[in-house]
Structure formats: C-alpha cells, structure tokens
Design a protein around this motif. Sequence first.
Motif, PDB file in Angstrom:
ATOM      1  N   GLN A  49     -16.557  52.364  32.228  1.00 47.86           N
ATOM      2  CA  GLN A  49     -17.984  52.245  31.908  1.00 47.86           C
ATOM      3  C   GLN A  49     -18.251  51.197  30.833  1.00 47.86           C
ATOM      4  O   GLN A  49     -19.182  50.406  30.938  1.00 47.86           O
ATOM      5  N   GLN A  57     -18.191  47.441  31.753  1.00 49.24           N
ATOM      6  CA  GLN A  57     -19.344  47.095  32.574  1.00 49.24           C
ATOM      7  C   GLN A  57     -20.622  47.067  31.739  1.00 49.24           C
ATOM      8  O   GLN A  57     -21.482  46.201  31.919  1.00 49.24           O
ATOM      9  N   LEU A  67     -20.848  43.851  29.937  1.00 50.07           N
ATOM     10  CA  LEU A  67     -21.258  42.766  30.825  1.00 50.07           C
ATOM     11  C   LEU A  67     -22.757  42.817  31.088  1.00 50.07           C
ATOM     12  O   LEU A  67     -23.433  41.782  31.088  1.00 50.07           O
ATOM     13  N   LEU A  95     -25.401  38.410  38.268  1.00 46.80           N
ATOM     14  CA  LEU A  95     -24.288  39.275  38.658  1.00 46.80           C
ATOM     15  C   LEU A  95     -23.048  38.446  38.939  1.00 46.80           C
ATOM     16  O   LEU A  95     -21.935  38.855  38.629  1.00 46.80           O
ATOM     17  N   ALA A  96     -23.230  37.279  39.531  1.00 48.55           N
ATOM     18  CA  ALA A  96     -22.083  36.411  39.785  1.00 48.55           C
ATOM     19  C   ALA A  96     -21.435  35.995  38.466  1.00 48.55           C
ATOM     20  O   ALA A  96     -20.204  35.943  38.345  1.00 48.55           O
ATOM     21  N   GLU A 144     -21.459  37.747  35.791  1.00 48.11           N
ATOM     22  CA  GLU A 144     -20.734  38.932  35.315  1.00 48.11           C
ATOM     23  C   GLU A 144     -19.345  38.983  35.919  1.00 48.11           C
ATOM     24  O   GLU A 144     -18.368  39.269  35.235  1.00 48.11           O
ATOM     25  N   ASP A 145     -19.295  38.715  37.215  1.00 53.68           N
ATOM     26  CA  ASP A 145     -18.003  38.819  37.885  1.00 53.68           C
ATOM     27  C   ASP A 145     -17.044  37.739  37.394  1.00 53.68           C
ATOM     28  O   ASP A 145     -15.854  37.981  37.206  1.00 53.68           O
ATOM     29  N   LEU A 146     -17.569  36.553  37.167  1.00 43.82           N
ATOM     30  CA  LEU A 146     -16.715  35.484  36.641  1.00 43.82           C
ATOM     31  C   LEU A 146     -16.257  35.821  35.231  1.00 43.82           C
ATOM     32  O   LEU A 146     -15.080  35.678  34.885  1.00 43.82           O
ATOM     33  N   TRP A 150     -16.003  38.750  33.941  1.00 45.91           N
ATOM     34  CA  TRP A 150     -15.030  39.840  34.035  1.00 45.91           C
ATOM     35  C   TRP A 150     -13.642  39.285  34.321  1.00 45.91           C
ATOM     36  O   TRP A 150     -12.649  39.694  33.732  1.00 45.91           O
TER      37      TRP A 150
END
Lengths: 738, 451
Positions: free
Chosen positions: A663, A666, A669, A719-720, A722-724, A726
């Motif tokens: 949690q 995330q 992020l 969101l993209a 965030e993924d990068l 991460w």
Amino acid sequence: MGNLLIPLILHACALGPGTDSVSFRNEVMPLLSQGGCNSGPCHGNLNGKGGLKLSLRGEDPGLDWKTLTHGVGGRRVNPLEPDESLLLSKASGKSPHEGAVRWKTDGHAYRLVRQWIAQGAQPDPEGGPRVRSLRVEPEEIILPPGGGILRPKVTAIFEDGKTVEVSLLATLEPSDPGIRVSLEGDRPALVVPAGSQAAVLARHGSAQALLRVWSSAGPSKVARPASHPVDRIVGQRLASLGIEPAGGVDDGHFLRRVWLDLAGQLPPAARTRAFLTDRNPEKRANEVDFLLAQPAFADLWALHWADLLRVEEKTLDPKGVRAMHGWLRRAFLENMPLDELARQLVTARGSTYSQPPANFYRALRDPQTRAEAVAQVFLGVRIACARCHNHPFDRWTTEDYNAFTEIFSGIDYKVLENKRADDLDKHEFKGEQIVYLRRGPAEAPQANGKKPKPPAKPATPARVLDGKSALESPDRPQALADWMTEPGNPFFAKAQANRVWRRLMGRGLVEPEDDFRLANPASHPELLEHLADFLTRHRFDLRALARHIALSETYARGMDTAHAPATQDDGMCAASLPRPLPAEQLLDAWAGVLESPLEFGGYPAGTRTLEVAGIPGPSRRRKSDDMERFLRVFGKPERLLSCDCERTSDPTLAQTLMLVSGQLPQRLLTQSARLDRLARTAPGAAVEELYLAALCRMPTNREVADCVKLLEGPGNRRLALEDLAWALLGSREFLLRW
Amino acid sequence: MFPLPVATPLDRRSVLKVGFGGLAALAGGTSRGGAVKGRAKTVIFLHQWGGPSHHDTIDPKPDAPDNIRGELGVLQTRVPGALVSDLLPNTSKIIDKVCQIRSLHHTMANHNSAGYYSLTGVAPATDDQRLRDSRDLFPAYGAIADRFAPTPAGIPGFVAFPHTIADGSITPGQHASFLGKRHDPLFVGQDPNQAGFKLPELALPASITPERLARRGEARKIIERQLGDLEQTALARGLGEQYDRAHALLASPRVREAFDLSREPDAIRDRYGRTTYGQSCLLARRLAEAGCRWIQVYLHPSIGGAKGGWDTHGFRGEKMYPILKNHLLPLMDQTLPTLLLDLEERGLLENTLVVWVGEFGRSPKINDLAGRDHWPKCYPALLAGAGVKKGHIHGRSDKIGAYPASDACKPEDISATLFHLLGINPATEIRDPLDRPLALSPGKVIDGVLA
C-alpha cells in the motif's frame, strides 16, 4: 614404523614428566581437541554425548582425567589391555561410535594415547612441564592462484624456555570453512581452495597461534604509486597478491554513493545535473566537505548509535527515546570526539529525562548485559560466551568475564514512577528514573526486617579486560572510562575506526565489527593500524576520519566482471561491495524522488525517516501504520540488541511483495508532487529528470526512446509516469548502494 | 614482499592423496545421522494458548476425589481406556483416529517462557515471564520447516494466523529469528470469519491492473539493461530471484484462492463453526490442499478470559466451568473433529499431520476460585495423520493426572518427532548469532507414536 617412533619418543621425552612417559595434559588432551572429541557438537556438549562428557575444548584437564580414568567402571582406559579401552575402541571405530572414526589404529594419535594408557593412564605430576606459548610456521603465507596444501609446523614453548615441535598434536581451525584439515599423513595438512583469504588458529591446550593464509590471483606486481595512505597500504597488499583492483566509479555513481554514505539521502536532480557537468577537479572533495557539514551527517550517526544503545520505547519510554536521540544528535552535530562520547555514556548518571546519557543504563538493566554491551559497542569484543564457560574462540575466561561485570554491579535505579500500560509487562517502563551508583553492596529486600544475608560467594574483584590488577577506585565506571579512552588502549581506537570504515565501505576490516579476536584478524592489518592511529592523532574526530576515507581512491572504487562473481566479502577492498539501502534511507529515497509527504506522528511535516528518534515496537495494543511496517520489513531493528547485526537486510519475499503490491509505495506514487509536475512536461525531459533523481545518471538514448514510448502509450500519462517511476525505484540499480 | 610459498600447488593427485577427515566435517550447518524420509507433507499446528486442562478434556480422572475430578462427566470412546469429557461428544467419536500423548512435562510455569518452549522446542534459560523476543532466541518450528523442507516457488512454506499471541509482551517463538527473515511466516492478522477476508500482500492495490503490473515489469527490464557487472553479484541475483518469486505468487491462483473462503460452500463453513478459530481451521485445511508446509493456527491472542484462551484460574470472577461449558469445550468439539474428518474425506490426512497442544496443562487440584492453575508437570498433546498411530495412547498420567506415570516426554521430543515426520533430521545443526552450533531439536524422536 621406526621413522615415526623417533618423533614419538622425542615428544615423550620433552612433554612427559619422566623419561619416556606420555603426558596427559600436554599430549593426550591436545589430541582430544584435535580429533574434535571435546567440541561443542560432541562430548564437549553441555550434556555430553553417548554418556561421555568432556570439558568443552579441553578447558579442564583435571576433570577430564577423572572422567576418562574413573568413569564407566574404568572401562574407558584399560592399562592391561589398552586396545580394549573404550577411549580407543570407540575413537577407532572398533566399537560403534556415532562420531565415526576419529583416530585410525595406525595413526599417531591412536598410538600415543595407547602408549599413555599402557603406561598406566597417569595424570601429570604437580609441577610438570607447562606450555607457555605456541609458535606456528609459517606465520604468514601467500598461496598460488590455484590454492595449495600447507603443512604448518607448530612448536610449543615451555615455561622453562624449552621448545618442542607439536605439529602432530595441535588442532588447526581455519576461519574459512572451505579450508579442509586433513589429519592423515605425517603432519596435519590444510587443503586451501583457490582465493581463500583466511586465518588459521593453531591450538595446543590453552596456547594459541595464528597462521595467516593469503591467496594470490597471479604473480605479484609493483604497486602503483599512491599519495593517499589508505590507497598506498591497500595497493601494496593487493599488488603483492597479484590482485588488480577494479577501476573507479564515474561521477554520477560517486555522487550517489557519497550522498547515501554521508547524508543518508539522494542528491536533488538539479545538483546531480550540475555535478555531472562541473569541470572543477576538486568537485568530489568539495562534495565530501559539503556533506560532512550537513545536519544529515549527524542524523545518520545518531541513528546508528541509537541502534547500538538500544534506544527503544518500551524500556526508555517515548520521552526518554527523544531525550537520548536528541542528545546523540547534538553530540554528532557538535562533532563530539568519540572518546568523549564513550566517556559520557559509561559514566552516565542522573535522571533519564534531564541527563539523557543515563538512558544508556536504563536500557541495560543488569551487570552482565552492561558488561557485554560495553565490550561490544566500545571495545569491539564479544565476551558473552565467557559467561558460562571459557570463551571457545577467544582468550576470555569466565573469571575475566566476572571481573569485568563487577565494574557495573554498583549501578542502580530509583524508579520515580512507572505508569506502564500493561501491568503484566515487566519490561515496560514509563516514567522518570534516576540512575545512580550505589556505595556498598546491594541489599536484598527483607520482608521480615532482618539484616540482609551476605552474598553466597564473594564477587570477583572488578578488573578491566586485559587488566593485570583489580580496579582500586570506588567509582568503577569512571575508572573504566579512563582506561577505555587512554592512549594505548588496545581496543577502543581500533574498534571505532573499524566502525567508521565499515559504515562507508560496507564491511569492516574486522568483520563482524564487534568481534575482534586473534582468530578473526583484520583483512588489512596495516590499514587498521593506520586508521586507528589517524583517529587517535585527530583526537577521535569522526568527521576527520570519515573525510580521510571518503577522499581515497579505495572508497571510490567500482566493480567489474573480474570482481563481480567472486566472493567479494573477503575484505580485500579490490572492488566495491554492493549492499541494500537501509530501511530508513530507502523510504526517504522513495519519498524524496517522488516528492511525496511522509507523516510521522509527533514530528513536524517534512521530517525525514532518518531524523525520527525511533518507531514504536510491535505491540498488539496499537496497529502499526504502514510506514512502520515498511521499515520493519526492510530491516529496521527493534533495538533489543547492542549489535548492528540486528538490522537484517537479507532480501526477502516480504520486501519484494511490499514493493510490488504494498500500500505504502503505491500511496507515495499517487501523492507524488513530482509526477504531477512531470505529467505536464515533455516526456523526454520527464524521463531525464526521473533518471537523474533516482539513479543520478542521464538515461542512455535507447532508454530515452523506450521510456518515452512507454509514456506516450495508451492510457493516462500520469499513471504511465507512475509505472515508470515505480520501475526506477524498484530497479536493483536503485535498491542497492554499490 | 612476502616469502614465496612452501606449499604444494593443489592438483588432483595431491587432493586424492591427502583425504578429507578431521574437524572440517564438524564445522558448518551439516546434517548428521543420515537422511530421513518424511511422511508428512504438511503440518497443521493448532496452538492452544493458555494451557488446556487434561482433566476436563481428553484425560479425565472420574475416579479421583471431587476436587480433582471436577464437575464434568465422561464419555467412552472406541479406544479402550480412552475417556473424554462429556462435553466433547464429537471428539469422543474421533479418538480412534488420534494418537494421544498424556505425559508431556517441563518446568516452565509462565505463559511466555512456556509459550516460547511450546513454539520452538527449546527451553528458555530461565522461567522468565518477561522473556523478550529477540534475534538470539530460537526460530519457530515453521521457519525451520521452511528452511529445511522448502515448498516450490509460489507456495509459502510457513503460514501463521490469525493472531499474534502475547501475555504482556509478545510471546517469542513466532518468527524465524536468526534463521533469517526470509523464513518468517506469511502472517495473516485478519479474521477469517469476516466477510471480505483476504490476504493484503497477495492482492494488488485496486488501481494496479494486470496491464499496469505488466507495464511496470517491462519498464524495469528497460532500466535494468544497464545493470552490467552488478547483475553478477550474489546480492543482485538474490533480489532478482525474489522478484520472480513475488510475481509467481501474485500470478499463481492457488494460494490466493486458498485464502478466498467465499469459495467454500456454506455448509462446510457452518460445520467448522462461524467463529474466528473455526474458520481458521477451515483455512488451514485449504492451505494444506494448496501445499503449504507448516500451518500454524493460534487459538486466541489472549491467554484467558470469557472468550479467550484456556487460562482458567478463576481470577477476576471469571469462573472456569462456565467458560469451559460455554466457550472452550464447544469450540474444541466443533473444530478438531471437523478438521480431522474433513481432511480424511479429502484423502489429505495421510499426508497431513495435525498437532493439538498448548504450552502447559492445568493443576489436578481445583483451586479456591473453582479454577485450575498452571501445571507443566504433566499435560497432553494430540497428534493425528501422517505417520502417527491411530487410536493410540503414548505415555500415561498417574491416577490423579499429576505426573507422568510412563513414557514421560518433553516438548523437544515432540519437535524432534515432528521434524522427523517432515523428513528433516532433528540433529541437523544451525548456528545462532553467537555462532554456537545448535541442533534443530535437542530432543529425541518418540518412536512410540510412529506408525
């Protein structure tokens, strides 16, 4: 057979009391050690094995003689039929023996012990020859790259000065379990595999000697000239072993490393960018000086010492934790010399609220725990084993242990109040306490009002470790502090210098950092001497030593293919040692790169994890918040031990799951101010900024292309991102300090 | 600078000539005594916190005086000589599947010291109620099982739920301690009896769809192309392996579904009883099916109280017999037989070992508060399933259930037996933080219980 008899007879002449009698103490006892008979897993075990209990590692020859000659109805030794003696029939496997064959019937051990039995299994007479010390030859050796076989010569030096070779009797104990000891052949042999940098302890009775084994990687070279003493010393050693050190790291790598090591955080992206393009040849040294002047340096060291000094809430209560941590932080901000720090802690007295160092003794509530902690933290010595029996690996006897413990027996507490939340929990203290030094012996509480009974046996007189005589001063902690910090103390300076080296390099020259002993020598002995000497000459100035190390080439070394797969944990400093980011630094790094808030209860907004005095221990009365859980999963210790080993960082599944599906990551992020900003920036620039912030480097062209493609893909840009982000914050390049 | 070596270079011939005896064989974590073939694939350890009284459960003494016999009557079972309390009718019907040990004993009279002993098989140095959990204490059974009998990737070896037990301080022995955090249990602190019960770690946050998870993995690959030599190091490789394992676990439906109790028919859920402990026993069966190695179920976080563990002294006006009648015995009678029958019906009992034991028992004499106090001098354990005898009594207690009359044994003997049944040699050595070699169990395998 004749060849072997002569050395045996020679042994008997010198070691035994009479002309040709075998000595129990000087010959049979060492053979029991050599064969492993009196080791912890076997008959030296607390309960013995198979009905035979010997003293652990031969520390009590008198008792063992009685056990062997009188036990089991005298069947262990049979002078009339020596081969029927249980001692021989079991050890040779003739009778069933869970320990398998220890002495072959045609071996020297069997023959000598048999001779002793046949001579009547006599004890040594009073005043018989005693071994004073041991010598091993060679003392030091360099093996070729493929490893080798060593047959060291071990010589006993007696109290009267006579010397006798005892190679056949000595026990050899390598520090590297990869080194095999073979007892076959005409002399015990060490089979050393390639690349082993180890120490071998030779033992005979209570005498010990060290054999240092070095393994070369190739023919010895000429060391490259170096101006920094650390580089010169390390360089000479590596060159003599034909080891080529790895090259230095590039600027971005250096910047990330030195920020983490000296400030526990990552540099801001803008600073990284500037550093990478700066042409000043002094930029690295300037960066080191800049970081040493930051409060974060003090935070880092306060955190480390709070771990060692057991600054935790249950025993100290939250107010005490803040007081102690605050005091440590101030001490490091003011650059308090380390000897002064040690002195203030060891002689601490008074209210744990208003005299913060008194919390040192609030955490350590009995003399044994105090003695063990002081030895570990200040002197780098583990004496705990000697509480119950003579230390198996080191020279400390139980008497040494008791004498050292006695220094702390006068410390006592006035518990002014204790508003503990759980009545049943006697570990919990909430309220002020006064630490004071009792004059006179402790008085046991007497319910019936009668005078207290004197203690059952008199206490061992207080004595420092290695001290020749009892402490005279009634204020023993003061005398201890004087001894610890006086020039020439053999423990303090080395232990503290080693600790500073370890924080920066990832591994102490002596490792573990609190396990200094003969059989665990420094990986670079001359370097340890130099660092201890430097620290002493600079009046125990922590920053001076840290700077000295950080400016060396050895510190700035990287790794390469030649060094990567091999066991790097050999302390040779030929390449850098990767290690995981400690929990606090990892959390701060995530929050810092993402510019997300971390809120610690009771602390102002913007407080970094590194600055927090402590987190509450796991308790059922309150639920841990997700930050506490994160920190614990990544190894933040509960501070119940005086050992840095309590901080465990072995990668676990729980850690990975925390990163992948937890949690907190995330949330960071989602709440990231930086990602909000970058969502409105051109993708190429966004990629660059993230790489600089997280990894302190520019992305390669290919990385830019691929990451931009990812960002411009279908779906929400934020969101993209965030993924990068991460992926950057979960990559191994990020998670490790290397 | 240094003298050239006097050693012989290591070549194959010299190695063969020299041989490999000596001390080296004793060093390190080696197994001794030979390999052991395991019968149990899973252990379900039902920990009875608080200390159950055998007089009121499975070893009643109907012929003893009133103040020892207590209030309850007895029931016969199919096993001659085996009686149970009359409030355990379902249990009486499965006694023929169970191996009873009635002769356990030790000297730890406090919950935390005895609790630690019951969870690790190692007696603490002193009977210290203040015993504090730290890394120098012995690892939990399940951590040892996970280390020495690991499960395939994607299936957690050691699972523990639904409480952390404590008596004042948290009871030591619930974690892996010095074996390393990787052997810590997968701990689930939620109530399986609540709707929406799930395992947080195995559930991705709602916003992370499988597509995003995949994109994250892809992105990490892009970045890690630059790892270079770092990737060769043991540490980096270890981290990489953990990522693989994490993804396997998340992707594998098996474990996630095991935790999804909504997949179980209501009838079965009712049979176990709609209580936290009942549904925990059901979860244990599901995890056994999923292939976990050691499943630890804790009865209750507290030692006693009206709805707590077995600690029925009678303190604070909480009388023993009402608690036994209204809570503890019905709970036991609904859960233990159901679990055993359920495992048997599904063909799992052959490979699953169920253990029912507390940290000690309770006193033969009923005290002034009409309760029973701690009694470690003689207390019972139940074993059922893989590798143990059915309908057997090993070790008897004396006429009043005060001391073992025959075949006395200790908690470490239980642990040696459990390891043995898992195929782990109990003499295997591990090293504690002081580098002392310690056996996994200092006890002896109880041959008398082995089938």
